[in-house]
Design an enzyme around this catalytic site. Structure first.
Site, PDB file in Angstrom:
ATOM      1  N   GLY A  34     -13.270  -0.878  33.464  1.00  0.00           N
ATOM      2  CA  GLY A  34     -14.203  -0.136  34.317  1.00  0.00           C
ATOM      3  C   GLY A  34     -14.186   0.396  35.360  1.00  0.00           C
ATOM      4  N   VAL A  68     -10.661   3.543  46.054  1.00  0.00           N
ATOM      5  CA  VAL A  68     -10.052   4.941  46.197  1.00  0.00           C
ATOM      6  C   VAL A  68     -10.625   5.971  46.320  1.00  0.00           C
ATOM      7  CG1 VAL A  68     -10.192   2.879  48.117  1.00  0.00           C
ATOM      8  CG2 VAL A  68      -8.544   3.604  46.189  1.00  0.00           C
ATOM      9  N   LYS A  71     -15.155  20.130  49.016  1.00  0.00           N
ATOM     10  CA  LYS A  71     -13.591  20.161  49.230  1.00  0.00           C
ATOM     11  C   LYS A  71     -13.033  22.018  48.595  1.00  0.00           C
ATOM     12  CE  LYS A  71      -9.498  17.474  48.727  1.00  0.00           C
ATOM     13  NZ  LYS A  71      -8.845  17.668  47.359  1.00  0.00           N
ATOM     14  N   THR A  84      -3.980  13.913  42.976  1.00  0.00           N
ATOM     15  CA  THR A  84      -4.256  14.181  41.795  1.00  0.00           C
ATOM     16  C   THR A  84      -4.390  13.216  41.025  1.00  0.00           C
ATOM     17  OG1 THR A  84      -1.444  13.856  42.361  1.00  0.00           O
ATOM     18  CG2 THR A  84      -2.021  15.845  42.128  1.00  0.00           C
TER      19      THR A  84
HETATM   20  C1  LIG Z   1      -3.810   4.331  48.691  1.00  0.00           C
HETATM   21  C2  LIG Z   1      -5.524   5.416  47.526  1.00  0.00           C
HETATM   22  C3  LIG Z   1      -6.376   6.501  47.033  1.00  0.00           C
HETATM   23  C4  LIG Z   1      -6.508   6.832  46.276  1.00  0.00           C
HETATM   24  N1  LIG Z   1      -7.076   8.286  46.935  1.00  0.00           N
HETATM   25  C5  LIG Z   1      -7.073   8.633  45.104  1.00  0.00           C
HETATM   26  C6  LIG Z   1      -7.837  10.429  45.416  1.00  0.00           C
HETATM   27  O1  LIG Z   1      -8.154  10.875  47.047  1.00  0.00           O
HETATM   28  N2  LIG Z   1      -7.870  11.118  44.434  1.00  0.00           N
HETATM   29  C7  LIG Z   1      -7.466  10.750  43.458  1.00  0.00           C
HETATM   30  O2  LIG Z   1      -7.763  11.397  42.378  1.00  0.00           O
HETATM   31  N3  LIG Z   1      -7.308   9.101  43.402  1.00  0.00           N
HETATM   32  C8  LIG Z   1      -6.830   8.577  44.225  1.00  0.00           C
HETATM   33  N4  LIG Z   1      -5.698   7.603  44.344  1.00  0.00           N
HETATM   34  C9  LIG Z   1      -6.097   7.123  42.389  1.00  0.00           C
HETATM   35  C10 LIG Z   1      -7.536   6.553  41.930  1.00  0.00           C
HETATM   36  O3  LIG Z   1      -7.958   5.657  42.964  1.00  0.00           O
HETATM   37  C11 LIG Z   1      -7.699   6.395  40.457  1.00  0.00           C
HETATM   38  O4  LIG Z   1      -6.605   6.911  39.965  1.00  0.00           O
HETATM   39  C12 LIG Z   1      -8.025   5.801  40.370  1.00  0.00           C
HETATM   40  O5  LIG Z   1      -8.991   4.817  40.989  1.00  0.00           O
HETATM   41  C13 LIG Z   1      -8.786   5.347  38.866  1.00  0.00           C
HETATM   42  O6  LIG Z   1      -8.350   3.384  38.573  1.00  0.00           O
HETATM   43  P1  LIG Z   1      -8.530   3.187  37.678  1.00  0.00           P
HETATM   44  O7  LIG Z   1      -9.467   3.043  37.028  1.00  0.00           O
HETATM   45  O8  LIG Z   1      -6.759   3.965  36.628  1.00  0.00           O
HETATM   46  O9  LIG Z   1      -8.025   1.242  38.005  1.00  0.00           O
HETATM   47  P2  LIG Z   1      -8.758   0.411  38.522  1.00  0.00           P
HETATM   48  O10 LIG Z   1      -9.855   1.281  39.625  1.00  0.00           O
HETATM   49  O11 LIG Z   1      -8.132  -0.414  39.925  1.00  0.00           O
HETATM   50  O12 LIG Z   1      -9.792  -0.224  37.929  1.00  0.00           O
HETATM   51  C14 LIG Z   1      -9.588  -1.393  36.400  1.00  0.00           C
HETATM   52  C15 LIG Z   1     -10.529  -1.841  35.624  1.00  0.00           C
HETATM   53  O13 LIG Z   1      -9.726  -2.622  34.778  1.00  0.00           O
HETATM   54  C16 LIG Z   1     -10.585  -3.793  34.977  1.00  0.00           C
HETATM   55  N5  LIG Z   1      -9.668  -5.105  34.774  1.00  0.00           N
HETATM   56  C17 LIG Z   1      -8.124  -4.919  34.975  1.00  0.00           C
HETATM   57  N6  LIG Z   1      -7.915  -6.304  34.275  1.00  0.00           N
HETATM   58  C18 LIG Z   1      -8.479  -6.728  33.377  1.00  0.00           C
HETATM   59  C19 LIG Z   1      -8.345  -7.720  32.908  1.00  0.00           C
HETATM   60  N7  LIG Z   1      -7.841  -8.747  32.538  1.00  0.00           N
HETATM   61  N8  LIG Z   1      -9.894  -8.293  32.039  1.00  0.00           N
HETATM   62  C20 LIG Z   1     -11.074  -7.676  32.212  1.00  0.00           C
HETATM   63  N9  LIG Z   1     -11.000  -6.121  33.350  1.00  0.00           N
HETATM   64  C21 LIG Z   1      -9.720  -5.783  33.861  1.00  0.00           C
HETATM   65  C22 LIG Z   1     -11.198  -3.976  36.417  1.00  0.00           C
HETATM   66  O14 LIG Z   1     -12.215  -5.106  36.685  1.00  0.00           O
HETATM   67  C23 LIG Z   1     -11.172  -2.571  36.537  1.00  0.00           C
HETATM   68  O15 LIG Z   1     -12.764  -2.249  36.329  1.00  0.00           O
HETATM   69  C24 LIG Z   1      -6.080   6.256  45.149  1.00  0.00           C
HETATM   70  C25 LIG Z   1      -5.650   5.511  44.840  1.00  0.00           C
HETATM   71  C26 LIG Z   1      -5.220   4.894  46.105  1.00  0.00           C
HETATM   72  C27 LIG Z   1      -4.910   3.446  45.752  1.00  0.00           C
END
Ligand SMILES: Cc1cc2nc3c(=O)[nH]c(=O)nc-3n(C[C@H](O)[C@H](O)[C@H](O)COP(=O)(O)OP(=O)(O)OC[C@H]3O[C@@H](n4cnc5c(N)ncnc54)[C@H](O)[C@@H]3O)c2cc1C
Length: 519
Positions: free
Chosen positions: A12, A47, A78, A344
């Site tokens: 999420g 982030v 932006k 991206t």
């Molecule tokens: C340093 C940094 C800077 C960034 N800056 C940018 C930016 O400026 N612009 C941009 O487009 N993107 C940026 N990104 C990328 C961006 O943060 C991610 O693409 C975005 O937040 C999506 O993350 P996600 O939802 O894939 O993963 P996450 O935010 O890690 O979410 C993972 C989810 O999975 C759940 N989960 C994990 N394991 C389990 C489990 N076992 N059981 C149940 N739930 C679980 C967690 O609870 C969470 O809800 C950046 C990333 C980093 C590392």
């Protein structure tokens, strides 16, 4: 009528809630059941604060209201990214969301600019860009809808609080029937015959079965990697940063309508202005600096008073060998990560979602044959995987260009990047630009011509020649046209309000307690 398609989203964060919101708004309620499992104990990365203009099309497609979204996520506008100290210390350029000048006689503008420059008329190319001039002046207005106006020559994106964005999307998705469970997924059961995922098991002991599993579990890739062992193509040899430390601070100075990326001794530092704070982070290579040192450097360079403690993140640049494997599609960090230099990641999430939805709705890539069985057309799965690969590979080349085309020799990371072999696809692109100022552009995907021109020139990749057709027009005429263009751009920008004033009337932030869910 056959049973609805049973979709289970694990995660999420931005990826999970973007997927849930889009699926819920596009797929008819009678044809789907969408469940999302997230663990508040694990939390999200949170982030991803800077976006690309494409996000507006995503928001529009699923029916989000821009002003409300901006107000509830503390968002700013932006117009591009400012790169400081990349090719040489002291250099500064902006990668704008919009074109430089306008083509003349069908020849791209930058050829005329190069011709003038060679003739000794040394006007910076940025003077021919509305979004750059507006950024330099801290001004903003929505683009004009009249294509003949220079004020129409740009796009815009948002800078927002990523946690509030996920919260906002959650409200939107739940209002459209998405069922949320706060629990940890501890196991997955595979089908004996084909190895498809049958169900996931929660820490409560409950099992949730599904037809299609969307892995949005972040870097851990719970289903795509830990369960299905899909494999990962790692690109650290070209994109050597593998860590980041993030730390917001209070706003200081005017609200900039752009993101700043400053090259540092072991990577680069971001600065993203939001309405309520400034996001900062240092992205670095662990081979080149320790975590403690990176945090100390970041803290010493914050533009305002620190808010909270430093947060450390680890990542490996690259992508999964397949992002759609059996009945599991990995979206977001579970699918890959290319480091945040050009913001991206959210774009790649959006593309994965919309491509998947198009295949589901137009090409019947996923169909329920009968009550028990869902058909996954292997040709569709293959086409999807190739598309996503292409998107990642193109972004990869563009990012590498920033690191590789540098003259810096003051730190080991820059010596490494300057001299490293780069992918052939990038060598070819750079060659064509150097020889003839030709930009290889794509019909689909990132990035378009102005983006490549901005980064080539900003990184001091200077063409030796240009399109000879640009030499046909008389010099005086070209000079006159370029001068007119500059004047028009300056006048258009100076009519725009200050970015901060525009925000205060268009989308002032709502109080934190009321942020998040849509009204
Ligand atoms: C340093 C940094 C800077 C960034 N800056 C940018 C930016 O400026 N612009 C941009 O487009 N993107 C940026 N990104 C990328 C961006 O943060 C991610 O693409 C975005 O937040 C999506 O993350 P996600 O939802 O894939 O993963 P996450 O935010 O890690 O979410 C993972 C989810 O999975 C759940 N989960 C994990 N394991 C389990 C489990 N076992 N059981 C149940 N739930 C679980 C967690 O609870 C969470 O809800 C950046 C990333 C980093 C590392």
């Amino acid at each position: 009528m056959s049973a609805p398609l049973n979709i289970v989203i694990v995660g999420g964060g931005t990826a999970g809630w973007m997927t849930a919101a889009a699926f819920a708004s596009v797929l008819p309620p009678a044809k789907r059941r969408i469940r999302l499992i997230e663990s508040s104990e694990i939390g999200i990365v949170g982030v991803g604060e800077a976006t690309l203009p494409h996000i507006r099309f995503f928001n529009k497609r699923i029916g989000l209201d821009e002003r409300e979204l901006m107000a509830k996520t503390q968002a700013t506008f932006k117009l591009g990214i400012e790169f400081c100290d990349w090719a040489r210390i002291g250099d500064n350029y902006i990668h704008p969301f919009g074109a430089y000048g306008t083509p003349m006689a069908g020849v791209p503008f930058h050829n005329y600019w190069l011709r003038q420059r060679a003739a000794g008329i040394d006007v910076p190319i940025e003077d021919y860009s509305v979004p750059i001039f507006a950024s330099r002046m801290n001004r903003f207005a929505l683009p004009s809808e009249d294509a003949s106006e220079v004020a129409s020559m740009f796009g815009y994106a948002f800078q927002f609080d990523a946690s509030l964005y996920a919260q906002y999307l959650r409200g939107f998705a739940e209002a459209r029937g998405v069922e949320r469970t706060d629990a940890k997924v501890v196991d997955a059961k595979l089908h004996g015959e084909d190895g498809f995922i049958e169900s996931v098991k929660l820490d409560s002991g409950v099992e949730i079965a599904g037809d299609l599993f969307i892995d949005c579990s972040g870097f851990r890739g719970l289903l795509i990697e830990q369960t299905l062992k899909t494999g990962y193509n790692e690109w650290t040899k070209w994109l050597p940063c593998d860590r980041a430390v993030a730390m917001p601070c209070e706003n200081a100075g005017p609200l900039m309508p752009y993101t700043r990326a400053t090259a540092r001794e072991a990577g680069w530092q971001w600065r993203i202005p939001l309405q309520h704070r400034t996001g900062n982070g240092y992205v670095y290579g662990s081979k080149f600096i320790s975590d403690d040192e990176a945090a100390a450097k970041l803290i010493s360079r914050l533009p305002g008073k620190a808010l909270g403690d430093p947060r450390f993140l680890r990542f490996t640049t690259g992508r999964r060998k397949l992002t759609w494997n059996r009945n599991c599609v990995a979206i977001g960090l579970a699918g890959g990560f290319l480091e945040p230099l050009e913001s991206t990641s959210i774009y790649l999430i959006q593309i994965a979602i919309t491509t998947l939805l198009d295949y589901m709705t137009e090409n019947s890539g996923i169909e329920r044959k009968d009550a028990a069985q869902v058909r996954f057309d292997p040709r569709i799965v293959d086409a999807y995987n190739r598309w996503i690969e292409m998107e990642y590979d193109r972004v990869r080349d563009f990012l590498i260009l920033h690191y590789h085309a540098t003259e810096r020799d003051d730190a080991p990371i820059w010596n490494y990047c300057r001299t490293m072999p780069v992918p052939d696809s990038l060598v070819h692109k750079m060659e064509l630009f150097r020889r003839r100022a030709r930009v290889i552009t794509y019909k689909d995907g990132l990035f378009l011509e102005p983006s490549w021109i901005a980064v080539y020139l900003g990184q001091r990749v200077m063409p030796e020649a240009w399109n000879p057709l640009a030499d046909s027009a008389p010099a005086a005429l070209v000079e006159q046209k370029l001068r007119d263009m500059r004047d028009k751009i300056q006048r258009a920008v100076m009519r725009m309000p200050l970015h901060e004033d525009f925000i205060n009337t268009y989308c002032p932030a709502v109080k934190p307690s009321m942020a998040g869910a849509p009204s």
